[in-house]
Design an enzyme around this catalytic site. Structure first.
Site, PDB file in Angstrom:
ATOM      1  N   GLU A 179       0.854  -1.196   0.000  1.00  0.00           N
ATOM      2  CA  GLU A 179       0.000   0.000   0.000  1.00  0.00           C
ATOM      3  C   GLU A 179       0.881   1.234   0.000  1.00  0.00           C
ATOM      4  OE1 GLU A 179      -1.856  -0.382   3.799  1.00  0.00           O
ATOM      5  OE2 GLU A 179      -2.846  -2.267   3.271  1.00  0.00           O
ATOM      6  N   LYS A 211       2.425   4.528   1.149  1.00  0.00           N
ATOM      7  CA  LYS A 211       2.497   5.067   2.513  1.00  0.00           C
ATOM      8  C   LYS A 211       2.160   6.555   2.464  1.00  0.00           C
ATOM      9  CE  LYS A 211       5.314   5.039   6.663  1.00  0.00           C
ATOM     10  NZ  LYS A 211       5.320   6.441   7.039  1.00  0.00           N
ATOM     11  N   ASP A 253       1.482  10.271   3.575  1.00  0.00           N
ATOM     12  CA  ASP A 253       2.084  11.168   4.550  1.00  0.00           C
ATOM     13  C   ASP A 253       0.975  12.016   5.176  1.00  0.00           C
ATOM     14  OD1 ASP A 253       4.277  11.925   5.882  1.00  0.00           O
ATOM     15  OD2 ASP A 253       5.155  13.121   4.277  1.00  0.00           O
ATOM     16  N   TYR A 257      -6.659   1.375   6.501  1.00  0.00           N
ATOM     17  CA  TYR A 257      -5.705   0.320   6.162  1.00  0.00           C
ATOM     18  C   TYR A 257      -5.409  -0.704   7.259  1.00  0.00           C
ATOM     19  CZ  TYR A 257      -2.562   3.828   8.274  1.00  0.00           C
ATOM     20  OH  TYR A 257      -1.994   4.742   9.103  1.00  0.00           O
ATOM     21  N   LYS A 272      10.891   3.129   2.060  1.00  0.00           N
ATOM     22  CA  LYS A 272      10.805   4.558   1.775  1.00  0.00           C
ATOM     23  C   LYS A 272      11.421   4.897   0.422  1.00  0.00           C
ATOM     24  CE  LYS A 272       9.189   6.148   5.767  1.00  0.00           C
ATOM     25  NZ  LYS A 272       9.973   7.085   6.559  1.00  0.00           N
ATOM     26  N   CYS A 277      33.692  22.035  26.383  1.00  0.00           N
ATOM     27  CA  CYS A 277      32.293  22.437  26.316  1.00  0.00           C
ATOM     28  C   CYS A 277      32.226  23.945  26.087  1.00  0.00           C
ATOM     29  CB  CYS A 277      31.589  22.068  27.624  1.00  0.00           C
ATOM     30  SG  CYS A 277      29.920  22.741  27.743  1.00  0.00           S
ATOM     31  N   CYS A 280      30.524  25.467  29.585  1.00  0.00           N
ATOM     32  CA  CYS A 280      31.167  25.467  30.909  1.00  0.00           C
ATOM     33  C   CYS A 280      32.681  25.319  30.836  1.00  0.00           C
ATOM     34  CB  CYS A 280      30.579  24.375  31.800  1.00  0.00           C
ATOM     35  SG  CYS A 280      31.105  22.715  31.338  1.00  0.00           S
ATOM     36  N   CYS A 332      30.214  16.800  27.117  1.00  0.00           N
ATOM     37  CA  CYS A 332      30.783  17.671  28.126  1.00  0.00           C
ATOM     38  C   CYS A 332      30.907  16.844  29.399  1.00  0.00           C
ATOM     39  CB  CYS A 332      29.843  18.856  28.341  1.00  0.00           C
ATOM     40  SG  CYS A 332      30.110  19.694  29.901  1.00  0.00           S
ATOM     41  N   CYS A 365      27.838  21.580  34.716  1.00  0.00           N
ATOM     42  CA  CYS A 365      27.719  22.343  33.469  1.00  0.00           C
ATOM     43  C   CYS A 365      26.370  23.038  33.452  1.00  0.00           C
ATOM     44  CB  CYS A 365      27.842  21.431  32.260  1.00  0.00           C
ATOM     45  SG  CYS A 365      27.467  22.288  30.710  1.00  0.00           S
TER      46      CYS A 365
END
Ligand code: IVH
Length: 700
Positions: A122, A124, A126, A233, A321, A415, A418, A433, A439
């Site tokens: 079937e 698909k 959206d 479906y 897909k 990071c 921090c 980090c 942090c």
């Protein structure tokens, strides 16, 4: 109780008043306190009685009637509806090999040899999936998918859609749940956006958003004015079998008055899939609605039920897909985001570009490895792709258009918030980090998550307030500063109401309101509590699964700590919760292995009343709670199916025979495990006895 059709007008008025109060009380118990006072069926019966009386005496419909209250719920604007059968999602295939692997797995599970495996294919769509419940052929209610377990009650809106039959044509079982996709055609979408624009209203990004936005309107009159369609479906709960194959099911749906996608086709073997995929792919652009692939479902419903589910997806269906939509644009900069768990995520800042109808300005670059692999540099022209709902990605760089002097991107090793070292855990590609709770970015993100909608949902304490309180602290009357350092500090805010009241934009009233809102949330259902902790991979749905399985905070805590200490057994118990896979079990173990996390939990538990979850329906049956070992070769089913079946019946399947084993199932040529069972005096059964225990029919 007098039947609705024999009530006098005066009796009906009194009864409607009683029902309005009663239903409102149960709504509050269910939605606000998450502690239903009656079963779903009893609740539905109350609503049906209310509807029946109102249908006879339309003049008596009250202003506060439950039938008018669709959409009056504070949380999202809609009441919640629990699906009788969870609404799951689908695994994806992107290439022929993925589809072939899917077929191989199904064949292995079912122990199939060369016989062809018939499919129904079937397109698909959206759109957004919905579930429609019919009782004795009458449309009763409908819900969005929501988190798969619970959706939003959009019954009133669904009634306005012509493609939703109000009554099934012809005979139908007493109860049937029908699932399908609500969508808007491409031309209807363009016309709607043109009208929105003319009226100065907001535009929808794509047909899917337009369909979702139109269905989730609090005023059904707005939905009624929107051109929504439906393809049916799938089946949820059915009180009696209605078909032996999916193809027959689609025919039943069509017979009842649903629209079934006319491009659906029965394929007599998996070899026909690639051809169908190409055919629909070629037709795609010319179709009146958006599709993003083809769903392939094993036709035989008996095989479907044997295959069952793993995690959130069926083993009997897959979405293959189409290739994603692409576009090129310029990479303007790379920003580094620090997430709740410290992950440093590079985010591409792009010159805005339209990809398959959606304006894209940012794309994820995932991690440092990905940047290195692509060798993407600021100023580069990049190829962008967007597949369905996923965040757009950069897939390639056009080296020929690289500006002179563009330097390789140096991923920060600290990071950016921090300054702590950013490190990789062994086996992980993500740099995190190492600042942990020190942090500010991590603490802040965790706090924001903690008070968010599905978690503690504290009114008046949104992202902006958390960021302010966290960054600035609160100047207390003792001349000190109160810092929000961890989640427990949220519940200490009421002690600083005066300090909040004097902040800009606050005042005594809003500060008092905040205190009240915080106190109101000191009682919290276990599922929300677990979700609020922000453990990686524990979203709302998994939190609910855990809460239902472990029932109480104390039990969950104890079991998790056991899983950390003794490892395998409690962890394999985790694996037996439908939908919780090994990756999630690992995350939980990791969370509980960190003493600071357990300390935070205990600090919170002392401040809160964590409500027990509704205990899962105790699995009855001979195998519930049993530890089972399979050994030797089974003749009537392959090992994966036997294991999945045992687990579905509440058993735990392990590999080795020990004193804890309750049952050893002996296949042909059982060897050392059979001997071990005999030594330990563990019960052994033949394959036929196992089939009897599992409630399967005898086999030749
Ligand atoms: S069957 C257990 N069939 O795709 C199987 N889903 O990725 C449930 N969808 O949530 C889904 N067209 O919204 C099925 N013909 C189709 C579909 C379809 C679109 C959507 C649906 C579902 C999602 C799963």
């Amino acid at each position: 109780m007098t039947p609705a059709d024999r009530l006098t007008e005066a009796e009906a008025a009194a009864e409607l008043a009683r029902l309005a109060a009663e239903i409102a009380r149960h709504d509050r118990l269910y939605h606000e306190q998450d502690t239903p006072g009656i079963s779903d069926a009893e609740y539905d019966a109350l609503r049906r009685r209310n509807d029946a009386i109102e249908a006879r005496f339309p003049a008596l419909v009250r202003a506060d009637s439950p039938s008018r209250r669709v959409g009056a719920q504070p949380a999202s604007g809609f009441a919640k509806l629990r699906h009788r059968v969870p609404m799951l999602s689908l695994d994806n295939a992107f290439a022929p090999e993925d589809f072939a692997e899917f077929c191989r797995r199904a064949r292995r599970f079912l122990n199939l040899k060369d016989e062809p495996l018939a499919f129904v294919a079937e397109p698909k769509i959206d759109g957004l999936s919905i579930s429609l419940t019919y009782e004795n052929g009458e449309f009763q209610r409908g819900a969005t998918r929501g988190d798969g377990l619970e959706g939003e009650d959009v019954t009133a809106n669904l009634r306005t859609i012509a493609a939703v039959p109000k009554r099934l044509a012809g005979a139908a079982p007493a109860l049937i749940e029908i699932r399908g996709e609500v969508f808007m055609s491409k031309t209807d979408f363009l016309a709607l956006n043109a009208a929105q624009q003319a009226a100065g209203q907001k535009l929808f990004a794509n047909p899917r958003n337009a369909a979702a936005g139109s269905l989730r309107q609090l005023d059904p009159a707005i939905t009624a004015a929107r051109p929504l369609s439906l393809f049916a479906y799938a089946m949820g709960e059915a009180s009696a079998p209605v078909a032996a194959t999916h193809w027959e099911w689609l025919e039943r749906l069509a017979g009842w008055g649903f629209t079934v996608n006319p491009l659906s086709r029965r394929l007599s073997g998996e070899a026909e899939a690639a051809g169908f995929q190409a055919e629909i792919g070629a037709a795609r652009a010319g179709l009146p609605y958006d599709i993003d692939g083809v769903v392939y479902k094993i036709d035989d419903l008996a095989l479907q039920s044997r295959l069952g589910f793993v995690g959130r997806a069926p083993r009997w269906a897959i979405a293959w897909k189409f290739p994603a939509e692409q576009a090129t644009t310029l990479l303007l900069d790379i920003a580094i985001q620090v997430g709740r768990t410290g992950a440093l995520t590079p985010v591409a800042q792009l010159q805005p570009v339209n990809v398959g109808g959606v304006l894209v300005t940012r794309a994820t670059l995932h991690n440092a490895d990905e940047i290195a692999r692509l060798d993407v540099r600021i100023g580069d022209t990049v190829l962008l792709q967007r597949a369905g709902d996923v965040i757009p990605q950069i897939v390639a760089v056009d080296r020929s258009r690289r500006p002179e002097g563009a330097a390789p991107y140096a991923f920060p090793d600290h990071c950016p918030v921090c300054g702590s070292l950013a490190a990789r855990a062994p086996g992980e590609v993500v740099l995190r980090c190492t600042g942990g709770l020190t942090c500010p970015a991590q603490t802040e993100e965790r706090l924001i998550h903690f008070v968010s909608r599905g978690a503690f949902d504290i009114e008046g304490l949104g992202e902006k307030t958390i960021r302010e309180f966290h960054a600035e602290g609160l100047a207390t009357t003792e001349g000190e500063t109160f810092h929000l350092r961890g989640p427990a500090d949220i519940f200490r805010l009421p002690a600083h109401e005066a300090a909040i009241a004097v902040r800009e934009g606050w005042g005594a009233l809003s500060a008092a309101n905040l205190t009240r809102a915080i106190r109101a949330r000191q009682r919290i259902p276990l599922a929300r509590f677990i979700y609020a902790l922000g453990i990686r991979r524990i979203g709302e749905a998994n939190a609910k699964l855990l809460a239902r399985h472990y029932a109480s905070f104390a039990n969950w805590r104890a079991q998790m700590l056991a899983a950390v200490q003794i490892g395998s057994e409690a962890r394999s118990d985790l694996g037996n919760i439908l939908g919780i896979g090994p990756a999630i079990a690992e995350e939980l173990a990791e969370f509980f292995a960190e003493p600071r996390n357990v300390a935070t939990l205990d600090e919170l538990a002392a401040l809160l009343q964590i409500e027990d979850a509704e205990a899962p329906a105790a699995a009855a049956g001979a195998l519930a709670g049993k530890v089972v070992v399979f050994t030797g070769t089974l003749q009537t089913m392959a090992r994966p199916e036997a294991k999945a079946l045992a687990e579905k019946l509440g058993a735990r399947v392990t590999e080795t025979v020990s004193r804890k084993t309750d049952l050893v199932v002996l296949g042909a040529d059982a060897g050392s495990k059979a001997r071990r069972a005999a030594e330990l005096g563990v019960r052994t059964v033949t394959e036929q006895e196992w089939r009897d225990l599992a409630g399967l029919p005898a086999q030749a």
